[in-house]
Structure formats: C-alpha cells, structure tokens
Design a protein around this motif. Structure first.
Motif, PDB file in Angstrom:
ATOM      1  N   ALA A 299       0.826  -1.208   0.000  1.00  0.00           N
ATOM      2  CA  ALA A 299       0.000   0.000   0.000  1.00  0.00           C
ATOM      3  C   ALA A 299       0.860   1.258   0.000  1.00  0.00           C
ATOM      4  O   ALA A 299       0.494   2.271  -0.608  1.00  0.00           O
ATOM      5  N   PHE A 300       1.987   1.226   0.688  1.00  0.00           N
ATOM      6  CA  PHE A 300       2.855   2.408   0.767  1.00  0.00           C
ATOM      7  C   PHE A 300       3.590   2.677  -0.539  1.00  0.00           C
ATOM      8  O   PHE A 300       3.995   3.812  -0.799  1.00  0.00           O
ATOM      9  N   ARG A 301       3.773   1.687  -1.354  1.00  0.00           N
ATOM     10  CA  ARG A 301       4.482   1.884  -2.619  1.00  0.00           C
ATOM     11  C   ARG A 301       3.556   2.612  -3.594  1.00  0.00           C
ATOM     12  O   ARG A 301       2.602   2.049  -4.099  1.00  0.00           O
ATOM     13  N   GLY A 302       3.825   3.899  -3.792  1.00  0.00           N
ATOM     14  CA  GLY A 302       2.953   4.739  -4.613  1.00  0.00           C
ATOM     15  C   GLY A 302       1.879   5.451  -3.817  1.00  0.00           C
ATOM     16  O   GLY A 302       0.999   6.092  -4.406  1.00  0.00           O
ATOM     17  N   LEU A 303       1.938   5.385  -2.477  1.00  0.00           N
ATOM     18  CA  LEU A 303       0.940   6.039  -1.633  1.00  0.00           C
ATOM     19  C   LEU A 303       1.040   7.558  -1.766  1.00  0.00           C
ATOM     20  O   LEU A 303       2.126   8.129  -1.707  1.00  0.00           O
ATOM     21  N   GLU A 304      -0.099   8.210  -1.922  1.00  0.00           N
ATOM     22  CA  GLU A 304      -0.161   9.665  -1.988  1.00  0.00           C
ATOM     23  C   GLU A 304      -0.818  10.193  -0.714  1.00  0.00           C
ATOM     24  O   GLU A 304      -1.855   9.681  -0.284  1.00  0.00           O
ATOM     25  N   VAL A 305      -0.199  11.207  -0.118  1.00  0.00           N
ATOM     26  CA  VAL A 305      -0.662  11.780   1.142  1.00  0.00           C
ATOM     27  C   VAL A 305      -0.526  13.298   1.062  1.00  0.00           C
ATOM     28  O   VAL A 305       0.452  13.804   0.516  1.00  0.00           O
ATOM     29  N   ASP A 306      -1.483  14.027   1.629  1.00  0.00           N
ATOM     30  CA  ASP A 306      -1.344  15.476   1.727  1.00  0.00           C
ATOM     31  C   ASP A 306      -0.641  15.805   3.039  1.00  0.00           C
ATOM     32  O   ASP A 306      -0.665  15.020   3.987  1.00  0.00           O
ATOM     33  N   SER A 307      -0.006  16.969   3.093  1.00  0.00           N
ATOM     34  CA  SER A 307       0.758  17.352   4.275  1.00  0.00           C
ATOM     35  C   SER A 307       0.868  18.863   4.335  1.00  0.00           C
ATOM     36  O   SER A 307       0.539  19.563   3.372  1.00  0.00           O
ATOM     37  N   PRO A 308       1.344  19.420   5.465  1.00  0.00           N
ATOM     38  CA  PRO A 308       1.555  20.870   5.533  1.00  0.00           C
ATOM     39  C   PRO A 308       2.541  21.384   4.490  1.00  0.00           C
ATOM     40  O   PRO A 308       2.552  22.579   4.180  1.00  0.00           O
ATOM     41  N   PHE A 309       3.389  20.512   3.946  1.00  0.00           N
ATOM     42  CA  PHE A 309       4.312  20.883   2.873  1.00  0.00           C
ATOM     43  C   PHE A 309       3.690  20.691   1.497  1.00  0.00           C
ATOM     44  O   PHE A 309       4.330  20.977   0.491  1.00  0.00           O
ATOM     45  N   GLY A 310       2.466  20.191   1.437  1.00  0.00           N
ATOM     46  CA  GLY A 310       1.819  19.905   0.166  1.00  0.00           C
ATOM     47  C   GLY A 310       1.733  18.406  -0.074  1.00  0.00           C
ATOM     48  O   GLY A 310       2.174  17.597   0.760  1.00  0.00           O
ATOM     49  N   PRO A 311       1.200  17.984  -1.214  1.00  0.00           N
ATOM     50  CA  PRO A 311       1.063  16.557  -1.516  1.00  0.00           C
ATOM     51  C   PRO A 311       2.429  15.886  -1.623  1.00  0.00           C
ATOM     52  O   PRO A 311       3.386  16.447  -2.162  1.00  0.00           O
ATOM     53  N   ILE A 312       2.515  14.671  -1.086  1.00  0.00           N
ATOM     54  CA  ILE A 312       3.730  13.876  -1.206  1.00  0.00           C
ATOM     55  C   ILE A 312       3.366  12.486  -1.696  1.00  0.00           C
ATOM     56  O   ILE A 312       2.215  12.039  -1.569  1.00  0.00           O
ATOM     57  N   LEU A 313       4.353  11.800  -2.256  1.00  0.00           N
ATOM     58  CA  LEU A 313       4.168  10.446  -2.772  1.00  0.00           C
ATOM     59  C   LEU A 313       5.330   9.591  -2.310  1.00  0.00           C
ATOM     60  O   LEU A 313       6.491  10.028  -2.367  1.00  0.00           O
ATOM     61  N   TYR A 314       5.035   8.394  -1.830  1.00  0.00           N
ATOM     62  CA  TYR A 314       6.073   7.449  -1.464  1.00  0.00           C
ATOM     63  C   TYR A 314       6.430   6.629  -2.708  1.00  0.00           C
ATOM     64  O   TYR A 314       5.627   5.850  -3.205  1.00  0.00           O
ATOM     65  N   ARG A 315       7.633   6.837  -3.198  1.00  0.00           N
ATOM     66  CA  ARG A 315       8.034   6.245  -4.468  1.00  0.00           C
ATOM     67  C   ARG A 315       8.172   4.728  -4.354  1.00  0.00           C
ATOM     68  O   ARG A 315       8.799   4.216  -3.419  1.00  0.00           O
TER      69      ARG A 315
END
Length: 408
Positions: free
Chosen positions: A342-358
């Motif tokens: 699930a974490f591989r390619g997971l997209e999450v929003d954050s105070p720094f903006g959207p992030i993606l776990y490559r």
C-alpha cells in the motif's frame, strides 16, 4: 422442552447476539481492538526537535481517532526513547514487537539509529516508517522492502542548496560537519554536486566536529585560517548555536557567504534569538509565511491544541502518523505485506503539500524550503524562500537502481 430450559436458551441466544453487536467476548485482534503502533526516538538526546515532533504525531493521532480511526479501529501509539543509541533502538524495537505486540514501527531521528531500525525491519519483516533520519543509505544502499522514509534525504536536502550555492560563484569553500553518518553523507554530496555545477571550485578545509560536543573556538579558528570565500555548514542543534555565536564574536562570517543545512528550522533558529545569522542561504520551515490552506489549518490546529507554534519536527511527526493512517486505509487490514504494498505509490497530503512514497526506493517526495536567514523583532526568521518539490531533487532512476539492492 420445559419452560425454564426454553427461557434459558432464548436468553443465551439473545446474550450471544448482544455480545456480537457490542464486541464483548470477541477474541484479541477483533475489529474493535486498537491498531498498536510502536514509536522509537531520541527524546532525551535531541529534545529541541523531538518534543515538537511528539506533539505533531499526538495531534494527528487525536484527529484520526476523533474521525473514527482507520478501517473501524482506533490507533494506539506506544512510544520508547532510544537515548540516541543504535543498540537501544533495536532493543526498544524488539520489546515493542514481542511484548507490546505492535503491528508496525515508526520514528528515528539520528541517522545511525535510523539505520539500526532499518536493518531491524529487514530482519524481522516488520513495517518501519523512518520519520526523520536523513542518511541516503536508508532508502538506497541499505534499503529494504519493509522500510520507507518521510523526510527528504541528505542528498535531496543538499541538492536543494546547490543552485543558490553555485550562483554565489565562490571558488574557495570550507566545510564544517558533525562527524557521524549524516554529516559525512552531506559532506560528500555537497562536494560532488557542487563540483558538477561549478567545476573550478576548491575545497580548502573540511572540519569534522564530534556530534553534540563541538569545540566552537577551534572550529572557527580553523575555518578562519583556511581563508575560504564561502562556508558550507552542516552543524545543527546546540552545535550550531555554539558555532554561530563564536563565529559572530570572531567576525568569521563578515564578508563571507554561508550556505547552511537545517538552520532555518525554528527549533534551531529560535535558540539563537537576535544572534541568528543574516544573509545565510538556509533550509527550514517558515511556518508563519506559508500561505496554503493545509498549512494554515495545521498551524491553527496545532496552536489551539498546544498553545504554541509548530516547528519542523511538528510537521514530521504529524505527517508520519497521517501517512501511516493513509497506508492502513489503503491496505484495508493490518497485514505487513499488504501495508508495504500500500505504501508503494501512496499519496498523502501534508503541511508541505502533496507527497508520494516512491515505489522505486520508498522515499517520499516531501520537499525542501530554501531561503535566506534574517532577524526580525529580535528573532531569527526565514525570508525570500521557495519550495522545492522533492520529486525534483532525486538523481536519475537508473542511478537509484544501481545504489539500491534488489528488495522485492
């Protein structure tokens, strides 16, 4: 059947249905039991960063549970202090896994403790989110299937500083760094990347300082003797405070450009107050000036909960727990292999903006704020800053594949 026996059977059936509806009598691990998450960090050794970090994940935990938890289950965090020691990190991880029966792990601050936990995750096949450790080895040379990282790596942090460093067009550079994995890695990355951008650069001094025990007078004198045009500083926390104060006293920074990792993080800038440097090129977190909806809401929630403003550590703690919640939702259940997938390619929003776990190397694309240091109202701040997306700070994929062992 006599009437008392019939009434007894009807009562037993009713009680069984009630137990199912309320969760009473269900075995351990049923849906109503909390998801147990182990957290390990160097709270005693690095309080300036890690107390705000703890508040960050506590805020996220409260928000997730107030919204109903994840997949119908609340989250529970069991935290341990590793004293900044790799051996203690591993012992804490083993105790959390075997005695506390946690389902996954997160945390870490110093690079050497992060590497110890990375290896533990590999050996025990338990999910580990490295929240803060910056060493490139966590996702490259020693990367493994079970370890992911939130914060930008040392390479990424340095890469964000190379364009403004090269634009200074200074030939003679001196470097001061803490003599352990993070500092050594940042030193090598800076030298290699600046040489690529500016082939005629010279490195006239490389000053190593023991972590947390810098002899600021000796360091400043050695740098002054080298007569550099510019200085790259990798020191942080109390080492940074001592270095800046001694450098100010001796005039080391007068007429010299300084490029500095981590200095703009409030936990370090605040300690300097009006003695904070001016005109340095720095990385950090200007929480007071990032005008995005997510950051504004995060700052408001944090201030309402703790009657204080967030630091960079607060963002790391918050985004770590929110990432774990998002990964668990995507996995659909608490299963290590499914959570990894699930974490591989997971997209999450954050105070720094959207992030993606490559999927490639399990590194998130959280980026870096780069700007200039200044003093306003007797306090160090970050001005004239830009946000560099982490996706733009990575080396080519083929380079990453060469660095990272096959883990799948």
């Amino acid at each position: 059947m006599n009437k008392p026996m019939a009434r007894l059977r009807r009562w037993t059936a009713t009680a069984a249905l009630l137990a199912l509806s309320t969760g009473a009598g269900l075995p351990a691990g049923a849906a109503e039991a909390p998801i147990r998450i182990g957290e390990i960090n160097s709270y005693k050794a690095q309080p300036a960063f890690l107390e705000p970090y703890r508040r960050g994940w506590e805020l996220a935990l409260e928000q997730v549970n107030a919204a109903g938890g994840v997949n119908g289950r609340k989250l529970e965090v069991i935290s341990r202090d590793d004293n900044g020691n790799p051996g203690d990190s591993v012992r804490a991880a083993e105790e959390l896994r075997t005695r506390e029966k946690v389902d996954l792990l997160f945390g870490g601050f110093l690079s050497h403790t992060g590497l110890a936990l990375t290896d533990y995750a590999k050996q025990r096949k338990i999910f580990f989110l490295a929240a803060e450790p910056l060493t490139d080895k966590i996702t490259w040379e020693q990367g493994n299937r079970y370890t992911f990282r939130l914060r930008p790596s040392t390479y990424m942090q340095v890469a964000a500083l190379i364009p403004p460093a090269a634009a200074l067009d200074k030939k003679r550079w001196a470097i001061v760094y803490p003599n352990y994995e993070y500092g050594q890695s940042a030193l090598q990355s800076f030298k290699a990347l600046l040489k690529q951008a500016q082939p005629d650069v010279e490195f006239v001094a490389e000053i190593a300082a023991p972590l947390g025990k810098v002899d600021a007078g000796a360091v400043v004198q050695a740098l002054a003797d080298a007569k550099p045009d510019a200085i790259f500083n990798i020191l942080f926390a109390t080492d940074l405070t001592r270095f800046v104060r001694e450098g100010n006293t001796r005039g080391l920074f007068e007429g010299r450009e300084v490029v500095s990792l981590l200095t703009g993080e409030p936990e370090y800038m605040d300690a300097l107050g009006g003695e904070a440097p001016t005109g340095w090129t720095i990385t950090g977190y200007p929480w007071y000036a990032i005008d995005t909806p997510y950051n504004r809401q995060f700052v408001a929630d944090y201030q309402a909960r703790f009657n204080d403003y967030p630091r960079l550590g607060s963002v790391v703690g918050y985004a770590s727990l929110m990432s774990i919640a998002a990964g668990l939702r995507k996995a659909g259940e608490v299963d290590t292999e499914k959570l990894v997938d699930a974490f591989r390619g997971l997209e999450v929003d954050s105070p720094f903006g959207p992030i993606l776990y490559r999927a490639l190397d399990h590194q998130s694309t959280m980026g870096v704020y780069v700007g200039k240091s200044a003093v306003q109202d007797g306090k160090g701040v970050m001005v004239d800053f830009d946000y560099i997306d982490g996706a733009d700070l990575m080396p080519p994929d083929d380079t990453v594949r060469e660095l990272r062992p096959a883990t799948e």
